[in-house]
Design a protein around this motif. Structure first.
Motif, short mmCIF file in Angstrom:
data_model
loop_
_atom_site.label_atom_id
_atom_site.label_comp_id
_atom_site.label_asym_id
_atom_site.label_seq_id
_atom_site.Cartn_x
_atom_site.Cartn_y
_atom_site.Cartn_z
N VAL A 22 -20.18 3.21 18.60
CA VAL A 22 -21.57 2.91 18.90
C VAL A 22 -21.65 1.86 20.00
O VAL A 22 -20.95 0.85 19.96
N GLU A 23 -22.50 2.12 20.99
CA GLU A 23 -22.79 1.14 22.04
C GLU A 23 -24.16 0.55 21.78
O GLU A 23 -25.14 1.29 21.61
N VAL A 24 -24.22 -0.77 21.72
CA VAL A 24 -25.50 -1.44 21.46
C VAL A 24 -25.77 -2.48 22.54
O VAL A 24 -24.86 -3.08 23.10
N ASP A 25 -27.05 -2.66 22.83
CA ASP A 25 -27.45 -3.74 23.74
C ASP A 25 -27.36 -5.07 22.99
O ASP A 25 -27.51 -5.11 21.77
N PRO A 26 -27.17 -6.16 23.73
CA PRO A 26 -27.16 -7.47 23.07
C PRO A 26 -28.44 -7.75 22.30
O PRO A 26 -28.43 -8.45 21.29
N SER A 27 -29.54 -7.16 22.78
CA SER A 27 -30.82 -7.39 22.11
C SER A 27 -30.99 -6.56 20.85
O SER A 27 -31.95 -6.75 20.10
N VAL A 51 -29.70 0.60 20.13
CA VAL A 51 -28.49 1.40 20.30
C VAL A 51 -28.58 2.15 21.63
O VAL A 51 -29.56 2.86 21.89
N ARG A 52 -27.57 1.99 22.49
CA ARG A 52 -27.56 2.69 23.77
C ARG A 52 -27.04 4.11 23.62
O ARG A 52 -27.57 5.04 24.22
N ALA A 53 -25.96 4.26 22.89
CA ALA A 53 -25.34 5.58 22.76
C ALA A 53 -24.46 5.62 21.53
O ALA A 53 -23.97 4.58 21.06
N VAL A 54 -24.25 6.82 21.01
CA VAL A 54 -23.33 7.04 19.92
C VAL A 54 -22.32 8.09 20.38
O VAL A 54 -22.69 9.16 20.86
N HIS A 55 -21.04 7.77 20.24
CA HIS A 55 -19.97 8.67 20.66
C HIS A 55 -19.18 9.14 19.45
O HIS A 55 -19.03 8.41 18.46
N LEU A 56 -18.65 10.34 19.54
CA LEU A 56 -17.73 10.87 18.54
C LEU A 56 -16.35 10.89 19.18
O LEU A 56 -16.09 11.67 20.10
N PRO A 103 -18.57 -9.68 19.67
CA PRO A 103 -19.85 -9.36 20.32
C PRO A 103 -19.68 -8.84 21.74
O PRO A 103 -20.05 -9.46 22.72
N ASN A 104 -19.12 -7.64 21.87
CA ASN A 104 -18.88 -7.07 23.21
C ASN A 104 -19.74 -5.85 23.49
O ASN A 104 -19.54 -5.15 24.47
N GLY A 105 -20.68 -5.57 22.59
CA GLY A 105 -21.59 -4.46 22.83
C GLY A 105 -21.05 -3.11 22.43
O GLY A 105 -21.72 -2.10 22.55
N GLN A 106 -19.80 -3.04 21.95
CA GLN A 106 -19.23 -1.75 21.53
C GLN A 106 -18.49 -1.94 20.23
O GLN A 106 -17.73 -2.89 20.07
#
Length: 209
Positions: free
Chosen positions: A61-66, A69-74, A205-208
Motif C-alpha cells: 500500500v502506498e499512502v500519502d503522509p496526510s 491511500v495513493r495506490a494498492v499493489h499486489l 514512515p516512508n509512505g509505503q
C-alpha cells in the motif's frame, strides 16, 4: 364450440412470465457492481474496487503522509500488479485518450512503447530501464479501470496472465455521486489492514507499507 380470439388465462400468463429468461450477467469481467455474478470468488474489498488476490500475492500500500491511500499493489513472485478505477463519462472511450497520453509520457521517460490488441482492446507494452510494463484499460459504465503489470522482462508474459485473471474477476463500485472525469475513485482499506498500516507507519514512515 370453439371461441375465436380467446384471451390468455391468468395461469397461462403466469407460466409464460416464469419461462421468460432472466437478464444474464456479462460473460466476463471486470464487472460493474450492478452486474457482478455470485460466483463465490474471494475478493479484497478496497471500496471502489473489489479485487481477487492471486495465490502467493501480497498487498503493498502506498499512502500519502496526510493519510489518503495513493495506490494498492499486489506483489507476486513474477511481478507487481496494480488495479485503479477512475470516474469516466457516460459515453465511454476514456481509455483511448488516456492511453495515448500515457504512451507519450512513457516515451518521454525513455521507454520503448508499442501497442497490442487484447481481449479488452488496445494494450500498451513498454520496456523501461526499471521494468517491463503492460497497461490494460477497460471502459465501463461511468468508470475506467486500469490495470498495470510491472516486472522483469523474463516473466512479463506470466505477469500479464496474472493481470488478466485479476481484471477478469474485479468488481468496480462507482457509486452515484457526480465526479469530474479522471478523478480516481477512492480506495478504502479493510479495518484490519488499516490498523496494520498505522502501526507500521509509526515504525517506518516512508509512505509505503
Amino acid at each position: 364450440m370453439f371461441r375465436r380470439g380467446r384471451g390468455k388465462s391468468k395461469r397461462d400468463a403466469a407460466v409464460e412470465e416464469e419461462a421468460m429468461p432472466e437478464p444474464q450477467a456479462p460473460a466476463r469481467g471486470p464487472y460493474d457492481e450492478s452486474e457482478a455474478p455470485e460466483s463465490g470468488v474471494e475478493r479484497l474489498d478496497l471500496g471502489s474496487v473489489r479485487v481477487p488476490v492471486p495465490e502467493g500475492g501480497q498487498l503493498q500500500v502506498e499512502v500519502d503522509p496526510s493519510g489518503p491511500v495513493r495506490a494498492v499493489h499486489l506483489v507476486t513472485p513474477v511481478g507487481r500488479l496494480t488495479v485503479s478505477a477512475f470516474a469516466a463519462p457516460r459515453s465511454g472511450g476514456l481509455w483511448d485518450e488516456v492511453g495515448n497520453e500515457l504512451a507519450d509520457q512513457l516515451r518521454k521517460d525513455g521507454a520503448r512503447v508499442h501497442t497490442e490488441q487484447g481481449d479488452w482492446g488496445v494494450e500498451l507494452v513498454a520496456d523501461s530501464p526499471k521494468a517491463a510494463l503492460r497497461f490494460v484499460g477497460v471502459d465501463g459504465p461511468r468508470w475506467l479501470l486500469r490495470g498495470v503489470a510491472a516486472g522483469p522482462a523474463e516473466s512479463a508474459k506470466e505477469c500479464a496472465r496474472l493481470l488478466y485473471g485479476v481484471l477478469d474477476d474485479t468488481v468496480v463500485v462507482r457509486g452515484t455521486e457526480p465526479m469530474p472525469v479522471r478523478t480516481p475513485l477512492p480506495i478504502e482499506l479493510p479495518e484490519a489492514i488499516l490498523r496494520h498500516i498505522q502501526q507500521a507507519q509509526t515504525e517506518t514512515p516512508n509512505g509505503q507499507v
